[in-house]
Write a protein that holds these residues in place. Structure first.
Motif, PDB file in Angstrom:
ATOM      1  N   LEU A  88       0.831  -1.207   0.000  1.00 43.33           N
ATOM      2  CA  LEU A  88       0.000   0.000   0.000  1.00 43.33           C
ATOM      3  C   LEU A  88       0.866   1.258   0.000  1.00 43.33           C
ATOM      4  CD1 LEU A  88      -2.778  -1.074   2.528  1.00 43.33           C
ATOM      5  CD2 LEU A  88      -3.005  -0.820   0.035  1.00 43.33           C
ATOM      6  N   LYS A  89       1.947   1.229   0.780  1.00 44.40           N
ATOM      7  CA  LYS A  89       2.853   2.383   0.821  1.00 44.40           C
ATOM      8  C   LYS A  89       3.446   2.641  -0.561  1.00 44.40           C
ATOM      9  CE  LYS A  89       6.848   4.296   3.115  1.00 44.40           C
ATOM     10  NZ  LYS A  89       8.152   4.008   3.639  1.00 44.40           N
ATOM     11  N   LEU A  90       3.872   1.583  -1.229  1.00 46.02           N
ATOM     12  CA  LEU A  90       4.436   1.702  -2.575  1.00 46.02           C
ATOM     13  C   LEU A  90       3.428   2.326  -3.538  1.00 46.02           C
ATOM     14  CD1 LEU A  90       6.806   0.801  -4.541  1.00 46.02           C
ATOM     15  CD2 LEU A  90       5.388  -1.207  -4.972  1.00 46.02           C
ATOM     16  N   LEU A  91       2.194   1.843  -3.513  1.00 48.87           N
ATOM     17  CA  LEU A  91       1.159   2.377  -4.403  1.00 48.87           C
ATOM     18  C   LEU A  91       0.850   3.836  -4.084  1.00 48.87           C
ATOM     19  CD1 LEU A  91      -1.241  -0.711  -4.468  1.00 48.87           C
ATOM     20  CD2 LEU A  91       0.196   0.107  -6.353  1.00 48.87           C
ATOM     21  N   CYS A  92       0.757   4.156  -2.805  1.00 53.24           N
ATOM     22  CA  CYS A  92       0.477   5.546  -2.406  1.00 53.24           C
ATOM     23  C   CYS A  92       1.587   6.488  -2.840  1.00 53.24           C
ATOM     24  CB  CYS A  92       0.266   5.635  -0.898  1.00 53.24           C
ATOM     25  SG  CYS A  92      -1.300   4.925  -0.345  1.00 53.24           S
ATOM     26  N   GLU A  93       2.820   6.075  -2.678  1.00 52.25           N
ATOM     27  CA  GLU A  93       3.944   6.907  -3.115  1.00 52.25           C
ATOM     28  C   GLU A  93       3.886   7.135  -4.622  1.00 52.25           C
ATOM     29  OE1 GLU A  93       7.348   4.751  -1.681  1.00 52.25           O
ATOM     30  OE2 GLU A  93       7.166   5.602   0.344  1.00 52.25           O
ATOM     31  N   ALA A  94       3.459   6.139  -5.377  1.00 51.15           N
ATOM     32  CA  ALA A  94       3.400   6.247  -6.820  1.00 51.15           C
ATOM     33  C   ALA A  94       2.380   7.279  -7.298  1.00 51.15           C
ATOM     34  CB  ALA A  94       3.092   4.887  -7.455  1.00 51.15           C
ATOM     35  N   VAL A  95       1.309   7.461  -6.527  1.00 53.91           N
ATOM     36  CA  VAL A  95       0.274   8.412  -6.939  1.00 53.91           C
ATOM     37  C   VAL A  95       0.289   9.690  -6.114  1.00 53.91           C
ATOM     38  CG1 VAL A  95      -1.221   6.630  -7.906  1.00 53.91           C
ATOM     39  CG2 VAL A  95      -1.544   7.344  -5.532  1.00 53.91           C
ATOM     40  N   GLY A  96       1.254   9.808  -5.202  1.00 57.55           N
ATOM     41  CA  GLY A  96       1.418  11.044  -4.452  1.00 57.55           C
ATOM     42  C   GLY A  96       0.428  11.264  -3.325  1.00 57.55           C
ATOM     43  N   ILE A  97       0.000  10.210  -2.677  1.00 60.10           N
ATOM     44  CA  ILE A  97      -0.863  10.367  -1.518  1.00 60.10           C
ATOM     45  C   ILE A  97      -0.180   9.760  -0.290  1.00 60.10           C
ATOM     46  CG2 ILE A  97      -3.034  10.485  -2.795  1.00 60.10           C
ATOM     47  CD1 ILE A  97      -3.568   7.589  -2.149  1.00 60.10           C
ATOM     48  N   GLY A  98      -0.499  10.281   0.862  1.00 59.25           N
ATOM     49  CA  GLY A  98       0.101   9.785   2.094  1.00 59.25           C
ATOM     50  C   GLY A  98      -0.481   8.448   2.494  1.00 59.25           C
ATOM     51  N   PHE A  99       0.323   7.648   3.129  1.00 60.30           N
ATOM     52  CA  PHE A  99      -0.137   6.358   3.641  1.00 60.30           C
ATOM     53  C   PHE A  99       0.194   6.264   5.113  1.00 60.30           C
ATOM     54  CE2 PHE A  99       0.872   1.915   4.770  1.00 60.30           C
ATOM     55  CZ  PHE A  99      -0.421   1.417   4.679  1.00 60.30           C
ATOM     56  N   HIS A 100      -0.796   5.874   5.893  1.00 61.99           N
ATOM     57  CA  HIS A 100      -0.632   5.727   7.331  1.00 61.99           C
ATOM     58  C   HIS A 100      -1.032   4.318   7.710  1.00 61.99           C
ATOM     59  CE1 HIS A 100      -0.120  10.045   7.396  1.00 61.99           C
ATOM     60  NE2 HIS A 100      -1.228  10.147   6.697  1.00 61.99           N
ATOM     61  N   PRO A 101      -0.049   3.464   7.995  1.00 62.71           N
ATOM     62  CA  PRO A 101      -0.388   2.080   8.358  1.00 62.71           C
ATOM     63  C   PRO A 101      -1.191   2.022   9.661  1.00 62.71           C
ATOM     64  CG  PRO A 101       1.971   2.474   8.645  1.00 62.71           C
ATOM     65  CD  PRO A 101       1.379   3.710   8.055  1.00 62.71           C
ATOM     66  N   LEU A 102      -2.032   1.030   9.733  1.00 66.17           N
ATOM     67  CA  LEU A 102      -2.817   0.854  10.955  1.00 66.17           C
ATOM     68  C   LEU A 102      -2.036   0.057  11.967  1.00 66.17           C
ATOM     69  CD1 LEU A 102      -6.310   0.075   9.427  1.00 66.17           C
ATOM     70  CD2 LEU A 102      -5.494   2.205  10.413  1.00 66.17           C
TER      71      LEU A 102
END
Length: 115
Positions: free
Chosen positions: A101-115
């Motif tokens: 999920l982090k990889l995908l979020c970085e690719a589209v420029g959105i933040g990712f916050h793991p639970l």
């Protein structure tokens, strides 16, 4: 792909367009998160990245038009498909492990916050 996991079936035959379309529909509802054992790996997320610049909306074939009617459209066209939206849907449903999920979020420029 015969006796593989569900994720390997989704990415069977290197059909990245098909995999992205399946994920679009699997993650469209605000259902519960995917269970931890049912989440895609970082490797699956890397494969999905190949769909980032592909055109997934397509004309319906003759069989689909016969079923849906002459003026039917690809559901992705009606739903304004975008890869960014696909990633947001995957995050909302926790479709991949955190690293994916982090990889995908970085690719589209959105933040990712793991639970």
């Amino acid at each position: 792909c015969g006796t593989s996991t569900g994720w390997e079936e989704v990415f069977c035959n290197a059909d990245i367009r098909g995999a992205a379309r399946v994920l679009w529909h699997l993650c469209e509802d605000m259902g519960p998160p995917f269970p931890p054992r049912g989440r895609g790996s970082r490797c699956h997320a890397e494969m999905l990245l190949e769909a980032q610049h592909l055109q997934l909306v397509r004309p319906l074939d003759a069989f689909e038009l016969e079923l849906e009617g002459a003026y039917a459209q690809d559901p992705l066209a009606e739903e304004n498909y975008s890869f960014r939206e696909l990633v947001q849907r995957c995050v909302a449903r926790r479709a991949f492990e955190n690293s994916g999920l982090k990889l995908l979020c970085e690719a589209v420029g959105i933040g990712f916050h793991p639970l």
